[in-house]
Write a protein that holds these residues in place. Sequence first.
Motif, PDB file in Angstrom:
ATOM      1  N   ALA A  59       0.838  -1.192   0.000  1.00 20.14           N
ATOM      2  CA  ALA A  59       0.000   0.000   0.000  1.00 20.14           C
ATOM      3  C   ALA A  59       0.874   1.243   0.000  1.00 20.14           C
ATOM      4  O   ALA A  59       2.006   1.237   0.488  1.00 20.14           O
ATOM      5  N   SER A  60       0.321   2.304  -0.572  1.00 18.96           N
ATOM      6  CA  SER A  60       1.032   3.585  -0.580  1.00 18.96           C
ATOM      7  C   SER A  60       0.027   4.714  -0.727  1.00 18.96           C
ATOM      8  O   SER A  60      -1.078   4.529  -1.250  1.00 18.96           O
ATOM      9  N   VAL A  61       0.416   5.867  -0.236  1.00 24.45           N
ATOM     10  CA  VAL A  61      -0.393   7.070  -0.405  1.00 24.45           C
ATOM     11  C   VAL A  61       0.537   8.253  -0.593  1.00 24.45           C
ATOM     12  O   VAL A  61       1.592   8.340   0.037  1.00 24.45           O
ATOM     13  N   SER A  62       0.175   9.119  -1.511  1.00 25.61           N
ATOM     14  CA  SER A  62       0.920  10.346  -1.755  1.00 25.61           C
ATOM     15  C   SER A  62      -0.078  11.484  -1.881  1.00 25.61           C
ATOM     16  O   SER A  62      -0.904  11.485  -2.799  1.00 25.61           O
ATOM     17  N   SER A  63      -0.036  12.403  -0.930  1.00 28.80           N
ATOM     18  CA  SER A  63      -0.987  13.508  -0.931  1.00 28.80           C
ATOM     19  C   SER A  63      -0.274  14.782  -0.511  1.00 28.80           C
ATOM     20  O   SER A  63       0.925  14.783  -0.253  1.00 28.80           O
ATOM     21  N   ARG A  64      -1.058  15.820  -0.410  1.00 28.93           N
ATOM     22  CA  ARG A  64      -0.502  17.111  -0.005  1.00 28.93           C
ATOM     23  C   ARG A  64       0.028  17.056   1.431  1.00 28.93           C
ATOM     24  O   ARG A  64       0.989  17.734   1.771  1.00 28.93           O
ATOM     25  N   ARG A  65      -0.570  16.225   2.271  1.00 29.77           N
ATOM     26  CA  ARG A  65      -0.173  16.160   3.676  1.00 29.77           C
ATOM     27  C   ARG A  65       0.508  14.855   4.063  1.00 29.77           C
ATOM     28  O   ARG A  65       1.182  14.804   5.090  1.00 29.77           O
ATOM     29  N   VAL A  66       0.330  13.812   3.278  1.00 25.16           N
ATOM     30  CA  VAL A  66       0.778  12.487   3.700  1.00 25.16           C
ATOM     31  C   VAL A  66       1.624  11.835   2.617  1.00 25.16           C
ATOM     32  O   VAL A  66       1.258  11.839   1.435  1.00 25.16           O
ATOM     33  N   GLU A  67       2.766  11.290   3.023  1.00 28.93           N
ATOM     34  CA  GLU A  67       3.585  10.436   2.173  1.00 28.93           C
ATOM     35  C   GLU A  67       3.852   9.156   2.961  1.00 28.93           C
ATOM     36  O   GLU A  67       4.442   9.201   4.048  1.00 28.93           O
ATOM     37  N   ALA A  68       3.390   8.022   2.439  1.00 26.75           N
ATOM     38  CA  ALA A  68       3.555   6.784   3.194  1.00 26.75           C
ATOM     39  C   ALA A  68       3.566   5.587   2.260  1.00 26.75           C
ATOM     40  O   ALA A  68       2.962   5.611   1.188  1.00 26.75           O
ATOM     41  N   ARG A  95       7.231   3.162   5.902  1.00 25.61           N
ATOM     42  CA  ARG A  95       7.727   4.520   6.158  1.00 25.61           C
ATOM     43  C   ARG A  95       6.576   5.486   5.948  1.00 25.61           C
ATOM     44  O   ARG A  95       5.791   5.328   5.003  1.00 25.61           O
ATOM     45  N   ALA A  96       6.462   6.452   6.837  1.00 27.34           N
ATOM     46  CA  ALA A  96       5.369   7.415   6.736  1.00 27.34           C
ATOM     47  C   ALA A  96       5.810   8.768   7.265  1.00 27.34           C
ATOM     48  O   ALA A  96       6.589   8.859   8.219  1.00 27.34           O
ATOM     49  N   ALA A  97       5.297   9.819   6.632  1.00 21.97           N
ATOM     50  CA  ALA A  97       5.491  11.196   7.094  1.00 21.97           C
ATOM     51  C   ALA A  97       4.164  11.923   6.919  1.00 21.97           C
ATOM     52  O   ALA A  97       3.610  11.954   5.821  1.00 21.97           O
ATOM     53  N   VAL A  98       3.653  12.469   8.009  1.00 19.91           N
ATOM     54  CA  VAL A  98       2.353  13.153   7.996  1.00 19.91           C
ATOM     55  C   VAL A  98       2.564  14.598   8.416  1.00 19.91           C
ATOM     56  O   VAL A  98       3.043  14.876   9.527  1.00 19.91           O
ATOM     57  N   HIS A  99       2.224  15.532   7.542  1.00 23.10           N
ATOM     58  CA  HIS A  99       2.332  16.966   7.825  1.00 23.10           C
ATOM     59  C   HIS A  99       1.019  17.409   8.476  1.00 23.10           C
ATOM     60  O   HIS A  99       0.040  17.722   7.787  1.00 23.10           O
ATOM     61  N   VAL A 100       1.006  17.413   9.787  1.00 28.67           N
ATOM     62  CA  VAL A 100      -0.223  17.669  10.529  1.00 28.67           C
ATOM     63  C   VAL A 100      -0.645  19.127  10.404  1.00 28.67           C
ATOM     64  O   VAL A 100      -1.800  19.439  10.097  1.00 28.67           O
ATOM     65  N   LEU A 101       0.291  20.029  10.654  1.00 28.63           N
ATOM     66  CA  LEU A 101       0.058  21.463  10.567  1.00 28.63           C
ATOM     67  C   LEU A 101       1.286  22.115   9.949  1.00 28.63           C
ATOM     68  O   LEU A 101       2.357  21.504   9.917  1.00 28.63           O
ATOM     69  N   PRO A 102       1.190  23.334   9.466  1.00 27.00           N
ATOM     70  CA  PRO A 102       2.391  24.009   8.971  1.00 27.00           C
ATOM     71  C   PRO A 102       3.473  24.060  10.052  1.00 27.00           C
ATOM     72  O   PRO A 102       3.240  24.532  11.165  1.00 27.00           O
ATOM     73  N   GLY A 103       4.632  23.500   9.744  1.00 22.66           N
ATOM     74  CA  GLY A 103       5.725  23.479  10.696  1.00 22.66           C
ATOM     75  C   GLY A 103       5.678  22.344  11.698  1.00 22.66           C
ATOM     76  O   GLY A 103       6.575  22.242  12.551  1.00 22.66           O
ATOM     77  N   PHE A 104       4.671  21.479  11.607  1.00 20.27           N
ATOM     78  CA  PHE A 104       4.572  20.353  12.538  1.00 20.27           C
ATOM     79  C   PHE A 104       4.241  19.078  11.773  1.00 20.27           C
ATOM     80  O   PHE A 104       3.257  19.022  11.043  1.00 20.27           O
ATOM     81  N   SER A 105       5.083  18.055  11.929  1.00 25.26           N
ATOM     82  CA  SER A 105       4.875  16.788  11.233  1.00 25.26           C
ATOM     83  C   SER A 105       5.215  15.626  12.155  1.00 25.26           C
ATOM     84  O   SER A 105       5.919  15.787  13.157  1.00 25.26           O
ATOM     85  N   VAL A 106       4.711  14.455  11.796  1.00 25.32           N
ATOM     86  CA  VAL A 106       4.999  13.216  12.512  1.00 25.32           C
ATOM     87  C   VAL A 106       5.578  12.231  11.511  1.00 25.32           C
ATOM     88  O   VAL A 106       5.021  12.046  10.418  1.00 25.32           O
ATOM     89  N   GLU A 107       6.689  11.621  11.867  1.00 27.97           N
ATOM     90  CA  GLU A 107       7.394  10.727  10.937  1.00 27.97           C
ATOM     91  C   GLU A 107       7.731   9.431  11.654  1.00 27.97           C
ATOM     92  O   GLU A 107       7.942   9.423  12.869  1.00 27.97           O
ATOM     93  N   GLY A 108       7.719   8.304  10.906  1.00 27.37           N
ATOM     94  CA  GLY A 108       8.037   7.027  11.533  1.00 27.37           C
ATOM     95  C   GLY A 108       8.367   5.959  10.517  1.00 27.37           C
ATOM     96  O   GLY A 108       8.268   6.162   9.302  1.00 27.37           O
ATOM     97  N   GLY A 109       8.765   4.819  11.019  1.00 30.47           N
ATOM     98  CA  GLY A 109       9.112   3.700  10.157  1.00 30.47           C
ATOM     99  C   GLY A 109       9.113   2.404  10.939  1.00 30.47           C
ATOM    100  O   GLY A 109       9.161   2.395  12.176  1.00 30.47           O
ATOM    101  N   ALA A 110       9.067   1.284  10.238  1.00 30.48           N
ATOM    102  CA  ALA A 110       9.106  -0.031  10.869  1.00 30.48           C
ATOM    103  C   ALA A 110       9.670  -1.038   9.876  1.00 30.48           C
ATOM    104  O   ALA A 110       9.566  -0.862   8.659  1.00 30.48           O
ATOM    105  N   ILE A 111      10.260  -2.097  10.403  1.00 27.05           N
ATOM    106  CA  ILE A 111      10.834  -3.127   9.557  1.00 27.05           C
ATOM    107  C   ILE A 111      10.715  -4.480  10.251  1.00 27.05           C
ATOM    108  O   ILE A 111      10.810  -4.576  11.477  1.00 27.05           O
ATOM    109  N   ALA A 112      10.462  -5.505   9.462  1.00 24.02           N
ATOM    110  CA  ALA A 112      10.553  -6.897   9.910  1.00 24.02           C
ATOM    111  C   ALA A 112      11.425  -7.611   8.884  1.00 24.02           C
ATOM    112  O   ALA A 112      11.135  -7.585   7.681  1.00 24.02           O
ATOM    113  N   THR A 113      12.504  -8.211   9.339  1.00 20.87           N
ATOM    114  CA  THR A 113      13.435  -8.842   8.416  1.00 20.87           C
ATOM    115  C   THR A 113      14.192  -9.943   9.144  1.00 20.87           C
ATOM    116  O   THR A 113      13.926 -10.224  10.314  1.00 20.87           O
TER     117      THR A 113
END
Length: 533
Positions: A59-68, A95-113
């Motif tokens: 799955a993937s999403v690419s938007s003005r506020r969300v890249e994941a 991997r995900a990055a969410v631009h919640v508000l101007p100047g404020f974002s939440v970013e994260g990632g996970a892996i299973a290997t």
Amino acid sequence: MTRIAIIITALGGVGMAATPADARKRTITPYIEIGQVVTADLNTSDVLTYTSVAAGVDASVSSRRVEAQVSYRYERRIGYQARLNDVDVHSGLARAAVHVLPGFSVEGGAIATRARSDIRGANPGTLVGNVDNISQVYSVYGGPTVGTHVGDLGISASYRLGYTKAEATGGASITPGQPRIDAFDSSRSQVAQASLNLKSGTVLPVGITVSGGWERDDAVQLDQKYEGKYARADVLVPVGGALAIVAGGGYENIQVSQRDAVVDATGQPVVDSRGRFQTDPASPARIAYSFDGIYYDAGVVWRPSKRTQLDVRVGRRYGSTSVTGSFSYTPTQSMAIRVGVYDGIQTFGRQLQNGLANIGTSFNATRGGFGGDFNGCVFGAQGGAAGNCLNGALQSINASAYRARGVDAIVSVSRGPLTFGVGAGYANREFVAPNGGTGFSVNGISDESYYAQAFIARALDSNTSIDATAFANYYKSGIAGTDGSFGAGATGTLTRRFGKLSAQGAVGVYSFSQPGQDTAVSVQALLGARYSF
């Protein structure tokens, strides 16, 4: 599905929550898969077969506020022979990055290997059939980032919380007589950073940055604790055009400590059924590494355009010369190049999470026919970053802290029906451990790795595609009496789609060698089918 695997899927789901009006591109493709695998050892003529049953989601999403993006797969391997183990395999990357508000974002990632348990042991390549010296690894991190301006002053801060877990194998396949080393269990890490920045040409003709940070890593094994604090200032002096000289320094305090292992009457560490040392709760917290003092560096910064950046620095840190740097070049939306040179005191969980953070929120998730663990180079997708190689962290799982130095280079290209990537690097780890205490100490011992990987995929028509991967690795432990090991292999896959149903055929070959031993060569073949919902 394990709890960590659920976290991987859920993290990708954060990006999937974008509203239809906001999303420019969103795809969610769950699937189920079944395949028949044959693997043959050409040295012994031993042939093993098993059935692979899998379920996953891309799955993937690419938007003005969300890249994941998330790619997760659970596989159950069912053997037909008593000597072939039935196993569960989790492999995934998010991997995900969410631009919640101007100047404020939440970013994260996970892996299973899956990764090697002991750098001295077997060096499996395609990870099919019975594989020795391999552990399942999970890691997840996330946190907020804030950035704003007060007049000409730039202000930024971030916080990251992470967790890493490795399933022990119950003992690695090492040469008899070699000392046993501990097996990593789990760790929880935290990172907080803040900086103030004045760009050159605003208030002053030079740029000034003042920054500080705090890191903490608490490992279950031997109650190991890493804590680092730093504060520094940097000055950037433009010298003409896009070139500038940068110099900086500061104060740093790092301390790593751990307790002793319980030992038996012969002085050997007592281990549990999974091969992990048992912690002696009565032992004092012994210092494994300590640095308290000034460090500094200087170098050049070259930024001729938004697509090209170079930053190289040389200085003194940890009591010796330290070299770090980065280079990125993105000439078009379909091509990206990245080179990184690193040097730092690390723990296994922290280095894996740092590597994961450098992958970017858009990556190539093509797995090939044999499951495709994300344990080497992960290439960027079209319009994204180049990607990153995780080999430096995953060359082997280790419970001790270490100084990590190395270089990674990766190129990713995606043009129409053709996608390919090349990655290579070198990694060196110098371990730190208490001089006193019990059992064998890895203090001052270094290991090193060289690795290279290439990937290519092409769509032959709207329903048919092929892909191939080739790799080569060399590992060498600094423990006396051990030999280096070399592994190389290649796999190829042909996929044909019939609507939601697709058929897949794959072949692979792998070789492993150590001095004084015959080269082991194995071949694999797969026939399978997938249904996508």
